[in-house]
Scaffold this motif. Structure first.
Motif, short mmCIF file in Angstrom:
data_model
loop_
_atom_site.label_atom_id
_atom_site.label_comp_id
_atom_site.label_asym_id
_atom_site.label_seq_id
_atom_site.Cartn_x
_atom_site.Cartn_y
_atom_site.Cartn_z
N VAL A 127 -0.85 1.83 -7.69
CA VAL A 127 -1.75 1.84 -6.54
C VAL A 127 -2.45 0.48 -6.51
O VAL A 127 -2.31 -0.32 -7.43
CB VAL A 127 -2.80 2.98 -6.62
N SER A 128 -3.19 0.23 -5.43
CA SER A 128 -3.80 -1.09 -5.31
C SER A 128 -5.03 -1.21 -6.20
O SER A 128 -5.64 -0.22 -6.57
CB SER A 128 -4.14 -1.38 -3.85
N ILE A 155 -0.08 -10.04 -10.74
CA ILE A 155 -1.49 -10.23 -10.40
C ILE A 155 -2.44 -9.71 -11.48
O ILE A 155 -3.65 -9.78 -11.33
CB ILE A 155 -1.87 -9.54 -9.07
N GLN A 193 2.76 -6.12 -9.66
CA GLN A 193 1.49 -5.73 -10.25
C GLN A 193 1.24 -6.45 -11.56
O GLN A 193 0.10 -6.79 -11.88
CB GLN A 193 1.43 -4.22 -10.42
N GLU A 194 2.32 -6.71 -12.31
CA GLU A 194 2.15 -7.49 -13.53
C GLU A 194 1.74 -8.92 -13.18
O GLU A 194 0.92 -9.53 -13.84
CB GLU A 194 3.47 -7.53 -14.33
N ILE A 230 -7.88 -2.48 -5.38
CA ILE A 230 -9.07 -2.06 -4.62
C ILE A 230 -9.28 -0.55 -4.76
O ILE A 230 -10.40 -0.07 -4.88
CB ILE A 230 -8.93 -2.45 -3.13
N LYS A 260 -1.90 -0.72 -12.13
CA LYS A 260 -0.50 -0.99 -12.45
C LYS A 260 0.21 0.29 -12.89
O LYS A 260 1.30 0.59 -12.43
CB LYS A 260 -0.42 -2.05 -13.54
N GLN A 282 1.84 1.27 -1.17
CA GLN A 282 0.97 1.79 -2.24
C GLN A 282 0.17 0.70 -2.94
O GLN A 282 -0.97 0.90 -3.32
CB GLN A 282 1.78 2.46 -3.35
N ILE A 283 0.81 -0.45 -3.17
CA ILE A 283 0.16 -1.44 -4.03
C ILE A 283 -0.60 -2.50 -3.25
O ILE A 283 -1.27 -3.34 -3.84
CB ILE A 283 1.16 -2.11 -5.00
N ALA A 284 -0.51 -2.50 -1.92
CA ALA A 284 -1.20 -3.54 -1.14
C ALA A 284 -2.70 -3.29 -1.13
O ALA A 284 -3.15 -2.17 -0.92
CB ALA A 284 -0.67 -3.55 0.29
N ASP A 285 -3.46 -4.36 -1.39
CA ASP A 285 -4.93 -4.26 -1.30
C ASP A 285 -5.37 -4.52 0.13
O ASP A 285 -6.30 -3.90 0.62
CB ASP A 285 -5.58 -5.29 -2.22
N TYR A 286 -4.72 -5.48 0.78
CA TYR A 286 -5.10 -5.84 2.14
C TYR A 286 -3.89 -5.74 3.07
O TYR A 286 -2.75 -5.92 2.65
CB TYR A 286 -5.62 -7.28 2.19
N LYS A 302 11.23 -0.06 -7.09
CA LYS A 302 10.17 0.33 -8.03
C LYS A 302 9.96 -0.77 -9.07
O LYS A 302 8.83 -1.10 -9.42
CB LYS A 302 10.56 1.65 -8.71
N LEU A 331 7.89 -3.47 -7.56
CA LEU A 331 6.48 -3.09 -7.50
C LEU A 331 5.79 -3.41 -8.82
O LEU A 331 4.71 -3.99 -8.85
CB LEU A 331 6.32 -1.58 -7.25
N TYR A 387 -5.16 -10.31 -5.88
CA TYR A 387 -4.91 -9.21 -4.95
C TYR A 387 -3.60 -9.38 -4.17
O TYR A 387 -3.03 -10.47 -4.13
CB TYR A 387 -6.09 -9.06 -3.98
#
Lengths: 124, 284
Positions: free
Chosen positions: A48-49, B175, B172-173, A51, A44, B194-198, B165, B168, B29
């Motif tokens: 970044v992710s 999840i 993130q908060e 993973i 956070k 930037q923040i995507a896991d998949y 921003k 974003l 995620y």
């Protein structure tokens, strides 16, 4: 702890995080026993992710720099161990290899490279 | 555990077929659902949010399917579209009243906190809201419910960098406790990348790939070179070759054993570059 992510870097983001934490463990800025931020917290903060930060932490754990306990987070391990010496030796080797390759580019004789090392050693 | 489970969904339109799409997102995620305009992103998302019905296939959220309990299913989803879905003539206060009646888990005091934080006016009609204010209102209404899945359809289009921003950080908060997930669709990755896991990549209603973003980024190298560097064996290995008068650009699988010659420039590609060259490759 300080971490700066560069989008221009050759290194993938997980490796940038890993290397910077490693650097700070090696130079003592992160003392042993320090509790690192959680994987999700770090993701956070850095935008970044999850993973990506998990990968950085699991690599650091595999290399013996940190230990992760379920529910207690990740802590920095003691610096007095062989793994660390090994890491330093690897770095020295990498540096020397770069010097040797560069010397090869201008056909610098081995003896001259040795002399350079000796001279630089004295001036340090 | 998978928070979102999409199995084999299909939908036919006159000129478009959504063709047996399956994927899942583990709890905690973020997945980016990407593709060109008209690839089937909105159709997929609309099936998940039940704005439209699939011809076949199933969707479950947190283990619950729509058929089991339609009200609880809908309450688990927070949906934000690329335009406001609230009646333009209503005021924020009226919308708050509707949300209270419509969603069992709506918490008015949380909604009030967001309204205050973002300075959203109480009595102004929605049609007088700016694009940024409308997006904030949608976020305020979904974040004040106990949802498990946020579905964002091109939600950051046309927003300024500060607002993007802020979104974003919100995602993130959302999840951060590891129990909730986000599915967002976009044709411009930029910051969301930037923040995507998949990453799920859809083209013409079909799945092209679905992988962790980091895996995907490590699977390819971006290669550039002059016209003379483009040898036959290299050409054979390149993916999505793009040639101009002074050189070429393409992807190379990082598992490929061909050694790029010295004059070549290799770099780490962005997700956008990977997709662009994959689309080019499929057009050949």
């Amino acid at each position: 702890m300080k971490i700066i992510i560069s989008n221009q870097s050759e290194l993938p983001i997980y490796a940038q995080i890993k290397e910077q934490i490693k650097e700070q463990i090696l130079n003592g800025q992160l003392a042993d026993g320090t509790v690192l931020p959680s994987i999700r917290g770090l993701a956070k903060e850095l935008s970044v992710s999850v993973i990506t930060t998990s990968r950085a932490y699991s690599d650091l754990e595999a290399e013996g720099f940190i230990a992760t306990a379920q529910g207690r987070g990740s802590i920095v391990l003691s610096r007095n161990n062989d793994i660390l010496r090994e890491q330093y030796l690897k770095r020295i080797e990498e540096g020397l290899n770069t010097a040797i390759r560069t010397a090869g580019l201008i056909d610098l004789p081995r003896e001259e490279l040795h002399t350079m090392v000796d001279m630089l050693w004295k001036t340090q | 555990m998978n928070l979102l489970e999409v199995k084999d969904i299909t939908k036919q339109y006159k000129n478009f077929t959504l063709d047996h799409i399956s994927f899942s997102i583990p709890a905690g995620y973020i997945m980016g659902y990407i593709g060109q305009n008209g690839a089937g992103k909105t159709t997929t998302l609309n099936i998940i949010t039940q704005l439209i019905h699939a011809a076949s296939g199933t969707v479950s959220i947190d283990g619950l399917s729509l058929d089991e309990d339609p009200i609880a299913y809908r309450d688990k989803i927070g949906y934000i579209g690329d335009s406001s879905y609230y009646p333009e003539e209503l005021t924020l206060r009226q919308i708050k009243g509707i949300l209270k009646d419509f969603y069992p888990s709506f918490q008015p005091e949380v909604f009030d906190q967001y309204q205050k934080k973002w300075n959203l006016p109480d009595q102004k009609k929605i049609k007088e809201f700016s694009r940024g204010m409308k997006v904030k209102l949608m976020f305020a209404s979904v974040l004040s419910r106990d949802t498990r899945l946020l579905v964002l359809d091109e939600a950051t289009n046309g927003l300024d960098p500060v607002m993007r921003k802020e979104i974003l950080t919100l995602l993130q908060e959302y999840i951060s406790d590891g129990k909730r997930s986000v599915l967002f669709s976009t044709h411009i990755l930029e910051d969301l990348e930037q923040i995507a896991d998949y990453i799920f990549f859809i083209e013409k209603g079909k799945k092209v790939l679905c992988d962790s973003k980091d895996e995907l980024l490590e699977s390819y190298l971006l290669v550039k070179g002059g016209p003379e560097d483009l040898t036959e064996p290299l050409k054979h290995s390149l993916i999505g070759l793009e040639v101009n008068s002074f050189g070429f650009e393409a992807l190379l699988s990082s598992r490929d054993t061909i050694v790029p010659s010295k004059g070549l420039l290799t770099a780490r590609p962005s997700i956008d570059q990977i997709l662009l060259h994959m689309i080019l490759e499929r057009k050949r």
